[in-house]
Design a protein around this motif. Sequence first.
Motif, mmCIF file in Angstrom:
data_model
loop_
_atom_site.group_PDB
_atom_site.id
_atom_site.type_symbol
_atom_site.label_atom_id
_atom_site.label_comp_id
_atom_site.label_asym_id
_atom_site.label_seq_id
_atom_site.Cartn_x
_atom_site.Cartn_y
_atom_site.Cartn_z
ATOM 1 N N ARG A 31 -9.084 3.942 0.740
ATOM 2 C CA ARG A 31 -8.236 3.933 1.917
ATOM 3 C C ARG A 31 -8.056 5.372 2.413
ATOM 4 O O ARG A 31 -8.061 6.325 1.626
ATOM 5 C CB ARG A 31 -6.873 3.306 1.627
ATOM 6 C CG ARG A 31 -6.019 4.125 0.686
ATOM 7 C CD ARG A 31 -4.685 3.474 0.393
ATOM 8 N NE ARG A 31 -3.901 3.243 1.589
ATOM 9 C CZ ARG A 31 -2.601 2.932 1.569
ATOM 10 N NH1 ARG A 31 -1.966 2.816 0.413
ATOM 11 N NH2 ARG A 31 -1.951 2.730 2.689
ATOM 12 N N SER A 35 -7.473 3.852 7.703
ATOM 13 C CA SER A 35 -8.527 2.865 7.558
ATOM 14 C C SER A 35 -8.841 2.574 6.100
ATOM 15 O O SER A 35 -8.317 3.208 5.185
ATOM 16 C CB SER A 35 -9.800 3.354 8.265
ATOM 17 O OG SER A 35 -10.302 4.508 7.604
ATOM 18 N N VAL A 36 -9.739 1.586 5.934
ATOM 19 C CA VAL A 36 -10.323 1.269 4.630
ATOM 20 C C VAL A 36 -11.825 1.431 4.782
ATOM 21 O O VAL A 36 -12.400 1.038 5.801
ATOM 22 C CB VAL A 36 -9.984 -0.171 4.202
ATOM 23 C CG1 VAL A 36 -10.707 -0.519 2.908
ATOM 24 C CG2 VAL A 36 -8.486 -0.331 4.017
ATOM 25 N N LEU A 53 -2.713 -1.694 5.901
ATOM 26 C CA LEU A 53 -2.742 -2.518 4.693
ATOM 27 C C LEU A 53 -1.349 -3.024 4.344
ATOM 28 O O LEU A 53 -0.360 -2.309 4.478
ATOM 29 C CB LEU A 53 -3.306 -1.710 3.523
ATOM 30 C CG LEU A 53 -4.763 -1.263 3.657
ATOM 31 C CD1 LEU A 53 -5.156 -0.415 2.455
ATOM 32 C CD2 LEU A 53 -5.700 -2.455 3.780
ATOM 33 N N VAL A 58 -1.954 -3.647 -1.502
ATOM 34 C CA VAL A 58 -2.270 -2.357 -2.112
ATOM 35 C C VAL A 58 -1.795 -2.333 -3.561
ATOM 36 O O VAL A 58 -2.495 -1.849 -4.458
ATOM 37 C CB VAL A 58 -1.626 -1.202 -1.313
ATOM 38 C CG1 VAL A 58 -1.852 0.124 -2.020
ATOM 39 C CG2 VAL A 58 -2.199 -1.148 0.100
ATOM 40 N N TRP A 113 -11.855 -0.222 -6.933
ATOM 41 C CA TRP A 113 -10.889 0.369 -6.007
ATOM 42 C C TRP A 113 -10.757 1.860 -6.308
ATOM 43 O O TRP A 113 -10.458 2.272 -7.413
ATOM 44 C CB TRP A 113 -9.534 -0.325 -6.159
ATOM 45 C CG TRP A 113 -8.394 0.312 -5.435
ATOM 46 C CD1 TRP A 113 -7.344 0.971 -5.966
ATOM 47 C CD2 TRP A 113 -8.182 0.316 -4.021
ATOM 48 N NE1 TRP A 113 -6.484 1.394 -5.000
ATOM 49 C CE2 TRP A 113 -6.980 1.019 -3.775
ATOM 50 C CE3 TRP A 113 -8.892 -0.172 -2.924
ATOM 51 C CZ2 TRP A 113 -6.466 1.221 -2.495
ATOM 52 C CZ3 TRP A 113 -8.380 0.013 -1.665
ATOM 53 C CH2 TRP A 113 -7.178 0.706 -1.462
ATOM 54 N N THR A 116 -6.816 6.337 -2.635
ATOM 55 C CA THR A 116 -6.847 7.153 -1.423
ATOM 56 C C THR A 116 -8.051 8.083 -1.458
ATOM 57 O O THR A 116 -8.244 8.823 -2.415
ATOM 58 C CB THR A 116 -5.560 7.978 -1.297
ATOM 59 O OG1 THR A 116 -4.445 7.081 -1.258
ATOM 60 C CG2 THR A 116 -5.578 8.812 -0.030
#
Length: 541
Positions: A31, A35-36, A53, A58, A113, A116
């Motif tokens: 992220r 945006s992602v 999100l 998250v 994942w 950030t």
Amino acid sequence: MRTERLVMGGFQRLSGGLWKLEVIEGWGIYRTSTSVLLRDPEGDVAAEGDLTLDPKWVSDVASAGYAVVLQGAPLGVRIPPGRKAIDYSDHERALEFRRARYNGILAGGVVKWGGTNRDALNWVLFPAGAFGIPFPVAYMPLWNLAVHGGPEVFGFERLDSGFIGAQAAGMVAEVTETDLDLLRPAESDPQISFIAGYRDDAASSTHSQFSQWRNSAIQCGGIVAIAGPREMPSVVGPSSGNNALAWEIIHDSWGALVPLSGDCLVQSMEMRKNFQASGDTPLAQSISLSNEQAEYAETLKKKMQNLDSFKINVSYDLEDLLDRDSIFRWVTNMWPVACQTCGDPLGVNVDICADGLFGNGKVLLSMHHSSCRTSGVTPSCGVTMKCATSSYAIGNLGEKDSRKRSRDDLPVMLVNPSCEQLQLRRTDTSWINATLEPFKELGFIGGGNTPPPRVEEVAAYLYGEYLIVRVSRRFSDLPKQEWVIEAPEHVLAQIGRLGGLVVSLLTKALPTRLGSADIPSVCGDPEALIGWVPLKASESS
């Protein structure tokens, strides 16, 4: 095509249930502030979407460490034309998703994942001269090299103390009308040779920034590639407000000088030949003038080398203006190269003349043929004279044995900017040599053990085998200061490697008569001035 790319990269073509999806190694989902994004194992952004999100999502993905990533169309996420989100039901969305799965255009996988994203994502190109680097600069995300083993594999060096001119190993740059590619030169297979690249979709115009950057790269014969972990602002400079941040990022990055590939080097050589042959640019004109004067300068050099002594004539009124001790002391800083009246070579019999006293308390001494201008004093209005001849030489300040030269040896240019003219300034007790005082205003300091300071208003340029050192400030009592010299290859390489050279100014010696062993004593002489002159890109206009 996007779906097929993901399938080729390890994603599964989804035809059954989601529980059949497997973890796709090397891929990651991140992220940013807005945006992602999905990044492939090489760090490229495969997909990106601007969205806000849900905090619970998250929290859940951070706890699980993975997310299911689906690629295809339709996925039930776009609102159909003429519909509103409030009446676009979950059942209709599920039907769209099922249709994509049945059509075989849906790919999926379980992706780690990454949280950030703090890495740089974009390339930024800077013109030559940015960050004090005399080559066009390409800043790229560090992960472009990380996937190949890291920047050190290619000879990149950490820039925590600034760019020092490391040469890239096993890497060349290839520039086309729209692309900059970093390649392994030994590999013929494009898929194996390709390391990283940048494409400029707006480069079709001949006046675009990329076209200008490309031409500069071809003219210089290479670029400086910098790989950093953080996003670089696209605009830097005194008025941008980004200078401090940009330098902070540079000092946290790796960099190296990357030569152009073979085809590009051919273009570079042709551009240099055409540029030099055109003769309609300041740089080309400087080199042309240097070539014209080379034979004459060599004659003068031989004359001065064979000249053990010469006779000077000093008039009584000159002795009335200057005391005898000052005349005898400072006349040894004058050299009989060319008559300042006619411009022809001086011989062994020279008349010393004085112009002044000027309002600034200075007197200008000059040398002439007795038949052109006999020794005497001319009032401050003066007479028309030729410009003083300069004398300069170049070498390395370090090991005398070329086989033992260190990468840290300092390249030095010795300059006597005024052979036949000398400015003296009166103090309360005596007359002092004021010829070099304008250069003190530029930031040059007295010779000695102190490291020479960087002099911003003087710049060095490399063009083929030529070194040009030019003073940008114009002094009211001095002509334009520019010195052009053909320099040895190892000295030019050292200047390029270190991004500049030491310039030592003096009047008490003729550099053309000095050898490499004399360079340390000249730079350490208290009557000399020294300064670090940065290397700039070769000018094209």
